[in-house]
Scaffold this motif. Structure first.
Motif, PDB file in Angstrom:
ATOM      1  N   ASP A  75      -3.607   7.143  -9.131  1.00  0.00           N
ATOM      2  CA  ASP A  75      -4.656   7.073  -8.479  1.00  0.00           C
ATOM      3  C   ASP A  75      -5.738   6.140  -9.171  1.00  0.00           C
ATOM      4  O   ASP A  75      -6.178   6.614 -10.417  1.00  0.00           O
ATOM      5  CB  ASP A  75      -5.262   8.366  -8.042  1.00  0.00           C
ATOM      6  N   GLU A  76      -6.463   5.192  -8.820  1.00  0.00           N
ATOM      7  CA  GLU A  76      -7.225   4.372  -9.431  1.00  0.00           C
ATOM      8  C   GLU A  76      -8.440   4.930  -9.811  1.00  0.00           C
ATOM      9  O   GLU A  76      -9.087   4.952 -11.117  1.00  0.00           O
ATOM     10  CB  GLU A  76      -7.744   3.025  -8.549  1.00  0.00           C
ATOM     11  N   LYS A 131       0.746   3.617  -3.313  1.00  0.00           N
ATOM     12  CA  LYS A 131      -0.045   4.973  -3.078  1.00  0.00           C
ATOM     13  C   LYS A 131       0.786   5.890  -2.535  1.00  0.00           C
ATOM     14  O   LYS A 131       0.162   7.078  -2.670  1.00  0.00           O
ATOM     15  CB  LYS A 131      -1.400   4.740  -2.146  1.00  0.00           C
ATOM     16  N   ASP A 189      -7.167   1.101   5.878  1.00  0.00           N
ATOM     17  CA  ASP A 189      -8.253   0.293   5.415  1.00  0.00           C
ATOM     18  C   ASP A 189      -7.763  -0.545   4.218  1.00  0.00           C
ATOM     19  O   ASP A 189      -8.333  -1.587   4.169  1.00  0.00           O
ATOM     20  CB  ASP A 189      -9.599   1.021   5.032  1.00  0.00           C
ATOM     21  N   ASP A 190      -7.061   0.082   3.498  1.00  0.00           N
ATOM     22  CA  ASP A 190      -6.416  -0.707   2.395  1.00  0.00           C
ATOM     23  C   ASP A 190      -5.541  -1.766   2.795  1.00  0.00           C
ATOM     24  O   ASP A 190      -5.613  -3.088   2.481  1.00  0.00           O
ATOM     25  CB  ASP A 190      -5.387   0.235   1.428  1.00  0.00           C
ATOM     26  N   VAL A 247       0.932  -1.032  -0.094  1.00  0.00           N
ATOM     27  CA  VAL A 247      -0.004   0.033  -0.162  1.00  0.00           C
ATOM     28  C   VAL A 247       1.101   1.437  -0.055  1.00  0.00           C
ATOM     29  O   VAL A 247       0.729   2.094  -0.842  1.00  0.00           O
ATOM     30  CB  VAL A 247      -0.901   0.060   1.143  1.00  0.00           C
ATOM     31  N   ASN A 306      -1.513   9.034   0.641  1.00  0.00           N
ATOM     32  CA  ASN A 306      -2.930   8.090   0.069  1.00  0.00           C
ATOM     33  C   ASN A 306      -2.884   6.518   0.755  1.00  0.00           C
ATOM     34  O   ASN A 306      -3.989   6.216   0.443  1.00  0.00           O
ATOM     35  CB  ASN A 306      -2.704   8.218  -1.332  1.00  0.00           C
ATOM     36  N   ALA A 307      -1.737   6.370   1.359  1.00  0.00           N
ATOM     37  CA  ALA A 307      -1.846   4.794   1.568  1.00  0.00           C
ATOM     38  C   ALA A 307      -3.014   4.854   2.822  1.00  0.00           C
ATOM     39  O   ALA A 307      -2.595   5.541   4.099  1.00  0.00           O
ATOM     40  CB  ALA A 307      -0.746   4.245   2.393  1.00  0.00           C
ATOM     41  N   SER A 308      -3.889   4.317   3.032  1.00  0.00           N
ATOM     42  CA  SER A 308      -5.014   3.991   4.061  1.00  0.00           C
ATOM     43  C   SER A 308      -4.786   2.664   4.702  1.00  0.00           C
ATOM     44  O   SER A 308      -4.495   1.641   4.428  1.00  0.00           O
ATOM     45  CB  SER A 308      -6.331   4.126   3.668  1.00  0.00           C
ATOM     46  N   LYS A 318      -7.451  -4.510   4.423  1.00  0.00           N
ATOM     47  CA  LYS A 318      -8.088  -5.462   2.941  1.00  0.00           C
ATOM     48  C   LYS A 318      -6.960  -6.353   2.512  1.00  0.00           C
ATOM     49  O   LYS A 318      -6.950  -7.484   2.424  1.00  0.00           O
ATOM     50  CB  LYS A 318      -8.712  -4.700   1.956  1.00  0.00           C
ATOM     51  N   VAL A 319      -5.836  -5.530   2.197  1.00  0.00           N
ATOM     52  CA  VAL A 319      -4.707  -6.467   1.689  1.00  0.00           C
ATOM     53  C   VAL A 319      -4.324  -7.378   2.519  1.00  0.00           C
ATOM     54  O   VAL A 319      -3.843  -8.784   2.284  1.00  0.00           O
ATOM     55  CB  VAL A 319      -3.518  -5.579   1.079  1.00  0.00           C
TER      56      VAL A 319
END
Lengths: 200, 200, 200, 200
Positions: free
Chosen positions: B118-119, A27, A35-36, A23, A31-33, A39-40
């Motif tokens: 960014d996606e 990102k 939440d990401d 992440v 921008n790395a969250s 998930k990952v």
DNA sequence: AATGAATGAGCCTTCATTCAT
DNA sequence: CATGAATGAAGGCTCATTCAT
């Protein structure tokens, strides 16, 4: 950070390291969250903070880990003390490919540390990447600049090669996973060409 | 977007375009904040949304505008149909420097579109940059690949030169404003070196 | 804080001030939640931060406002320069009751500032309450200590009266709203008793 | 709660009781964190929940324990059936000081129960403190109200003395540990003054 | 047209609580 | 019995977006 992280099963440690690395590398810090990462890596939000205090602590740990791991492998792989410009670089890039088997986003993480622009983290990123830069400088001590064509300055060669490797690497990650083979073959082709035109 | 934007005084249009371009180019889509644009352009928050619906609409407009403007100038500057690899490129880069007088962040914007990760916006960015890529391809139609050393492939040359220009440009923006002179002189020095080693 | 807060309609300003005052005074700094204020004041979460930057900024503003408002009224009400111990105090407490018509939680806020124990905010609270303490000291300059029975020290009287008023006030807020009438009558009864036993 | 708690070594029981009491009494229910208790008592987080189900269960147990223990000692110390207002109260406060040798935060815990403002726990706190209030009422059955000056009502005296004792106690804990000696001497001085002015 | 007050979803972080060992 | 790793709901705060003026 909380050192008990290292008491976790290696497998889980790596799942977290890889999740964070992915992440952050893809990102950038801002921008790395979390939440990401949740998930990952499939690891709950609270746990990241349990071990790494906050987002910066996590970045700090992961970037440090990444550099230390790479430098360790470089130590071994550069033992032969190669002296050719492209041999040196190829060993370095090849080593990145090697560690990508265990930490798939480590090569991109290294690049993203060099590119990090967020004010909050930039000084941390610069500090953490330094040992890698030192190692590269050390590797080039065996290189004799006079081998280059008089038309070519080492500084400019470093620049163009550096930027090109960055570009090739980013392309190799373009679909979200690292295409290691493709990366190496592109690097090799590029080095083969350069070899022919930059030497005296 | 709302076409009445073009009924605004040119001055105000440009203030908004420049503001958006600056923030998008320097920070990337995700980290660009409307508050930053308000500060930089001195135009109220509501107005951006009045003319451009949302952030993506604004990005879409500005990136499109940037490419169209650059292509217009390239149309003129490339009329002489140069055929030398580095002449072509120098004209292109020089054109970017030219438009930076009016849109100071346009050159960086072009680069940042190519780099956007960014996606949410990546496909927009790729679409918008395409006409510029076409224009560059068109410019190279007059270039005869056989002039290159047999050791050098055009594709690989494109790659290394492209990445290197990107790197030089980012450096030229490092303190927040574009150092146009410095950019051109670095580009020139780099091209001079390359010229000596890539031709047959 | 953002001074544009004062451009809002007085009504809305007071709704926000009262909401913050209520939650801070009843729960203390740490346990006061923005969500509570949102509910109590009917003003969205973002707006508090728009005007007051962060929770501490809000506390700082509200506590300051509360003290300034009280002191302004005290300035007027103490103009007669009363010299009797309980007259002075009664005017002060009566003034608190007065301002509770507009800011119902102001009297409790004053108390809660004196009681605040959270490390993060304690120094702010102490700083903000100081002008009120000064005003009270000033009011007592007209009091002649020798009027007290020799059995009674002013310090100890201050202490017991201070703690008792605090207790009466907290009781007067027990059902969530300030029972002003009840407060004043209890204070009066208490003062009447004390008057009879502490004077020489 | 889980009654097996009482099978633990007394020493460990007290470590847990003291830890919980300290954190609850000093910070109040809401701000008391399990992590703090873990640190203070050196007992793992899981164990608190193993024996007391949840935070409220723990509060419930500790406050109950505190009151029961105090009442037990009061039972003994009040056996002489003192009849003087301040003698009765001094014995009570002295008893609190006594139990502070074993449960250093018990006196503050008693006070904090009376002050608890958190909606979630307030009714529990009120219920738990009741037996102590009963015991105090019982102690005063031997007191003859007619001894008081006609100017002084017992209710109002109770009130002012109660609030004052609370204030003195909070001051005595101000540096985080109970200064028992100082507490008793301040209480004594205060009682000495009051004695002189409230009797007929 | 132009402003900026107002909103609420989303992010970082904390903490009571659960559960595998 | 004991531990502390693991979880997720809630709180402070940011920011794209809406809307009354």
């Amino acid at each position: 950070m909380n050192d008990k992280f290292f008491d976790l099963k290696k497998e889980k440690q790596d799942k977290m390291i890889n999740g964070a690395m992915q992440v952050f590398a893809c990102k950038g810090y801002k921008n790395a969250s979390t939440d990401d990462m949740v998930k990952v890596a499939g690891v709950s939000k609270g746990l990241w903070f349990h071990y790494f205090v906050n987002k910066m602590g996590l970045y700090s740990f992961v970037s440090d880990y990444c550099v230390k791991y790479l430098n360790m492998e470089l130590q071994v792989n550069l033992m032969s003390k190669p002296s050719d410009y492209f041999d040196i670089l190829y060993i370095i890039e090849n080593t990145k490919v090697q560690i990508s088997k265990i930490y798939p986003f480590a090569p991109l993480m290294i690049q993203s540390m060099l590119d990090e622009k967020d004010e909050e983290i930039i000084s941390v990123a610069k500090d953490m990447i330094e040992p890698y830069k030192d190692k590269v400088r050390e590797a080039f001590e065996n290189f004799n600049e006079s081998e280059l064509s008089s038309d070519v300055s080492k500084d400019m060669l470093d620049m163009t090669v550096g930027y090109t490797l960055k570009g090739i690497m980013e392309k190799a990650y373009n679909n979200g996973v690292f295409d290691a083979e493709n990366y190496l073959s592109e690097v090799k082709a590029y080095f083969d060409m350069m070899r022919k035109i930059v030497y005296a």
